[in-house]
Enzyme design. Sequence first.
Site, PDB file in Angstrom:
ATOM      1  NE  ARG A 179      -3.796   0.268   2.214  1.00 30.32           N
ATOM      2  CZ  ARG A 179      -4.572   0.728   3.204  1.00 30.32           C
ATOM      3  NH1 ARG A 179      -4.628   0.078   4.362  1.00 30.32           N
ATOM      4  NH2 ARG A 179      -5.269   1.843   3.040  1.00 30.32           N
ATOM      5  CB  CYS A 237      -1.754   3.586   9.723  1.00 30.14           C
ATOM      6  SG  CYS A 237      -3.104   4.184  10.789  1.00 30.14           S
TER       7      CYS A 237
END
Length: 282
Positions: A179, A237
């Site tokens: 990601r 995050c």
Amino acid sequence: MNAIISASALAGELAGERPPVLLDVRWQLSLAKAAGEPPFDGRAAYEAGHIPGAVFVDLDRELAGEPGERGRHPLPGLAEFGAVMRRAGVSAGRPVVVYDGGQGWAAARAWWMLRWTGHPDVRVLDGGLPSWQGPLSQEVPHPEEGDFRPVPGPGLLDADGAAALARSGVLFDARAAERYRGDVEPIDRVGGHIPGAVSAPTTENVTADGHFLPAEELRARFEALGASEGTEVGVYCGSGVSGAHEVLALAVAGIPAALYVGSWSEWSSDPKRPVAVGPDPQ
């Protein structure tokens, strides 16, 4: 003060004269809804069996505000958060222990919020519920209301602060490496990372059974990634949950760090913000 506690130590404290307030924050980041499956139900898991005396706290409804431009798990209002904690029995002068189903992310979010708002003694059960060897209970406690009044302190980053820290210090991206690189993005508008951020997946802070690596190993890991002594450190995050777990790992290593709660879900929602892709920070 240690940021984590073992199951055996917790059992001893619960049997002592001054047991901690115990919070159960079971939660999972689930894509089941998109697949037409029912999402994980933390309250149902809690009601099926929890550590005796634990009070359930709902991450999505009580540790986060409504999702939107501020991200998928923005901070709730301070008044609402304080009321939830007081209903759970949290007082400033009594220690708190938080646990979840073993991943540690949700428990770390509660830990971080309590620490950021001034509670002096909060720990996370290392390994979560799977590490608990004692009996479980289906009895729902009704604790005496606590007196905790949240007062925000340092340690919170906004988007501009995160961008600046990626240049002046070190900003860790706690998401999976794919990601970070932008190879895949299953949730947010676009893949990639904040320019200058360093990939540091939080999954690499724990063993296969979900326990934190020893403090010296964690410190060596973070120092190798740029968190040298005197360097200002921040973490983000996807939505401020797994990032809290990385802040907790840094605390175990003795390294203070701030959290960008909006994280990638907020950053990527604004097409004007720059996006970096690939393995390199820039």
